[in-house]
Write an enzyme that holds these catalytic residues in place. Structure first.
Site, PDB file in Angstrom:
ATOM      1  N   CYS A 215      48.692 -25.646  24.039  1.00  0.00           N
ATOM      2  CA  CYS A 215      50.067 -25.189  23.850  1.00  0.00           C
ATOM      3  C   CYS A 215      50.263 -24.516  22.507  1.00  0.00           C
ATOM      4  CB  CYS A 215      51.009 -26.370  24.027  1.00  0.00           C
ATOM      5  SG  CYS A 215      50.919 -26.948  25.713  1.00  0.00           S
TER       6      CYS A 215
ATOM      7  N   GLY B  19      21.734 -20.646   9.808  1.00  0.00           N
ATOM      8  CA  GLY B  19      22.388 -21.425  10.864  1.00  0.00           C
ATOM      9  C   GLY B  19      22.617 -20.535  12.070  1.00  0.00           C
TER      10      GLY B  19
ATOM     11  N   GLU C 208      18.269 -21.085   4.477  1.00  0.00           N
ATOM     12  CA  GLU C 208      19.172 -22.022   5.179  1.00  0.00           C
ATOM     13  C   GLU C 208      19.907 -21.312   6.309  1.00  0.00           C
ATOM     14  OE1 GLU C 208      21.956 -22.898   2.082  1.00  0.00           O
ATOM     15  OE2 GLU C 208      20.465 -23.753   0.736  1.00  0.00           O
TER      16      GLU C 208
HETATM   17  N1  LLP Z   1      24.026 -22.604   3.629  1.00  0.00           N
HETATM   18  C1  LLP Z   1      25.270 -22.883   3.165  1.00  0.00           C
HETATM   19  C2  LLP Z   1      25.412 -23.491   1.857  1.00  0.00           C
HETATM   20  C3  LLP Z   1      26.389 -22.582   3.962  1.00  0.00           C
HETATM   21  O1  LLP Z   1      27.599 -22.842   3.490  1.00  0.00           O
HETATM   22  C4  LLP Z   1      26.214 -22.009   5.240  1.00  0.00           C
HETATM   23  C5  LLP Z   1      27.363 -21.704   6.094  1.00  0.00           C
HETATM   24  C6  LLP Z   1      24.909 -21.748   5.678  1.00  0.00           C
HETATM   25  C7  LLP Z   1      23.842 -22.051   4.842  1.00  0.00           C
HETATM   26  C8  LLP Z   1      24.602 -21.158   7.024  1.00  0.00           C
HETATM   27  O2  LLP Z   1      25.150 -19.891   7.172  1.00  0.00           O
HETATM   28  P1  LLP Z   1      24.806 -19.036   8.484  1.00  0.00           P
HETATM   29  O3  LLP Z   1      23.347 -18.720   8.451  1.00  0.00           O
HETATM   30  O4  LLP Z   1      25.169 -19.851   9.658  1.00  0.00           O
HETATM   31  O5  LLP Z   1      25.662 -17.828   8.359  1.00  0.00           O
HETATM   32  N2  LLP Z   1      32.578 -21.331  10.830  1.00  0.00           N
HETATM   33  C9  LLP Z   1      32.280 -19.978  10.415  1.00  0.00           C
HETATM   34  C10 LLP Z   1      31.012 -19.911   9.595  1.00  0.00           C
HETATM   35  C11 LLP Z   1      31.040 -20.803   8.373  1.00  0.00           C
HETATM   36  C12 LLP Z   1      29.779 -20.769   7.573  1.00  0.00           C
HETATM   37  C13 LLP Z   1      29.770 -21.835   6.547  1.00  0.00           C
HETATM   38  N3  LLP Z   1      28.593 -21.923   5.756  1.00  0.00           N
HETATM   39  C14 LLP Z   1      32.179 -19.080  11.648  1.00  0.00           C
HETATM   40  O6  LLP Z   1      32.391 -19.564  12.758  1.00  0.00           O
HETATM   41  O7  LLP Z   1      31.950 -17.880  11.537  1.00  0.00           O
END
Ligand code: LLP
Length: 426
Positions: free
Chosen positions: A357, A286, A284
């Site tokens: 702000c 992202g 998964e």
């Molecule tokens: N699968 C699950 C269940 C997740 O909770 C997440 C991310 C992913 C996959 C994908 O993770 P990645 O490959 O993107 O690291 N807003 C934060 C990151 C939050 C990630 C939340 N979960 C930031 O800007 O660093």
């Protein structure tokens, strides 16, 4: 491209003095599209995807893009057209995936708080699997499935209690995090799930955090999950797929996370040694698919010099690029037109800030820039968790977005207008 040091290279870099994305000089976008503007390189997205595809070439596996990283339809379409499934966390994400041409049967549904309505919609659509995060959720999914006369495919998200060695807000695999079912309770929960008539156990899932730059936390998580599979299968419950989540980090400030193919070579060695080569592998990712593919373009409104600090005030803000304010995250900030060896404007140390702000509205601290009012800047590594976490704070309309494919520029989201800001209100 002449400069291979910037995050996002080789798709982003300077050619002579101009910052290019693929064959497009980013400065040239500002007149038509305005600022703040997100630009994404299609080749960078496909390049990142290719690393995963290489890793899984001779394996039974599927890549589920974690669309929370960037859920713009134009981005989803690229991944859907190139064979990705999707990891979703809400009914809204399901609707967007389907609208972008994603296949419901390649969707997995994660998240600790799925509502009955969301579960029903996902069952109706015919998704691949629910990643269940608690015993009470198990009961609710069972109930909803039975009342719809169907059986819900599930796996349990196991919390292996390993330290992903990342920012505490984006670490998810520790005992004290709200995510998943504790490793110690997982076996008994699987046994309980196997007795519920509305559920069909498909796999096992874990996701330990985000922006992970080392291999060892993954190896620890894989070992712990496989220990569980040993004992679950010893109890007569078959596990078809192993889902190891996302989390692989990217380059923001010179980090060197492993490439997806290098990471998976190591993890497959472990999986093979434990005798699970025949299982379907799910991931998964992202951030690692879209993070380095995107930039946020902004223009300098004012330069303000102070006794202790100088401020470079730009037209992007914490509502567009929330990561610095939320996690004190670092993003490289570079000029769209770089000065030559003897800059006309002498370099000054600035805090790059937005117009919102709040003192928390900063995008970069202590950055040396040779710039003037009106110059364009690019905030790099802004493909993931920027537009998708943007807001209308200070009644600022959300930015526009373009997708770049070689020399072709496609507008994929219009800038929000004042009318858009008021559309749902009475
Ligand atoms: N699968 C699950 C269940 C997740 O909770 C997440 C991310 C992913 C996959 C994908 O993770 P990645 O490959 O993107 O690291 N807003 C934060 C990151 C939050 C990630 C939340 N979960 C930031 O800007 O660093």
């Amino acid at each position: 491209m002449s400069d291979h040091n910037l995050p996002g290279a080789p798709y982003i870099g300077y050619q002579n003095q101009n910052l290019m994305m693929e064959n497009v000089a980013l400065e040239s976008l500002l007149a038509e599209h305005g600022t703040p503007l997100f630009a994404y390189s299609k080749a960078a997205m496909l390049g990142a995807l290719e690393e995963y595809k290489r890793a899984f070439k001779s394996r039974k596996a599927r890549i589920h893009y974690a669309m929370k990283a960037n859920s713009s339809l134009g981005v989803l379409r690229v991944f859907a057209q190139n064979g990705c499934g999707f990891d979703i966390v809400s009914g809204g994400e399901l609707a967007k995936v389907l609208a972008a041409g994603g296949k419901a049967e390649h969707v997995i549904f994660s998240g600790v708080g799925k509502t009955r309505a969301e579960i029903r919609a996902a069952l109706n659509a015919g998704i691949c699997c629910f990643n269940v995060e608690s015993e009470s959720e198990l009961d609710v999914i069972n109930e909803v499935a039975l009342s719809a006369n169907t059986v819900a495919p599930i796996s349990l998200r196991v919390n292996p209690n390993v330290d992903a060695k990342t920012h505490p807000y984006i670490s998810t695999g520790l005992k004290d995090n709200k995510f998943g079912i504790a490793h110690d309770h997982a076996l008994q929960t699987y046994i309980r799930a196997s007795k519920l008539k509305g559920l069909k156990i498909k796999g096992i899932d874990c996701h330990i955090g985000s922006q992970i730059t080392e291999i060892s936390p993954y190896e620890d998580a894989v070992s712990l999950v496989l220990d569980l599979v040993d004992s679950i299968e010893a109890n007569g419950i078959h596990i078809e797929h192993l889902d190891f989540g996302g989390g692989l980090g990217i380059d923001y400030a010179g980090e060197t996370p492993p490439k997806a193919d290098a990471l998976w070579e190591r993890l497959f060695a472990l999986i093979d040694k434990r005798g699970y080569s025949d299982r379907f592998i799910f991931v998964e990712p992202g951030r690692s698919l879209i993070g380095n593919a995107g930039v946020c373009l902004t223009r300098i409104e004012y330069l303000k010099t102070g006794e202790h600090k100088n401020f470079c005030i730009v037209d992007a803000a914490m509502n567009d690029v929330p990561r610095p304010a939320m996690y004190e995250a670092f993003h490289c900030i570079v000029p769209l037109t770089r000065s030559g060896p003897s800059p006309a404007v002498k370099p000054v140390l600035y805090d790059v800030v937005g117009p919102v702000c709040e003192s928390g509205d900063w995008l970069g601290r202590d950055r040396e820039l040779s710039v003037s009012v009106g110059d364009g800047l690019a905030i790099l590594s802004a493909g993931a968790y920027c537009m998708s976490m943007s807001s209308n704070y200070n009644s600022r309309g959300r930015a526009a977005e373009v997708l770049i494919d070689q020399s072709h520029v496609q507008l994929i989201r219009k800038r929000e207008t004042d009318a858009d800001l008021m559309r749902q209100e009475m």
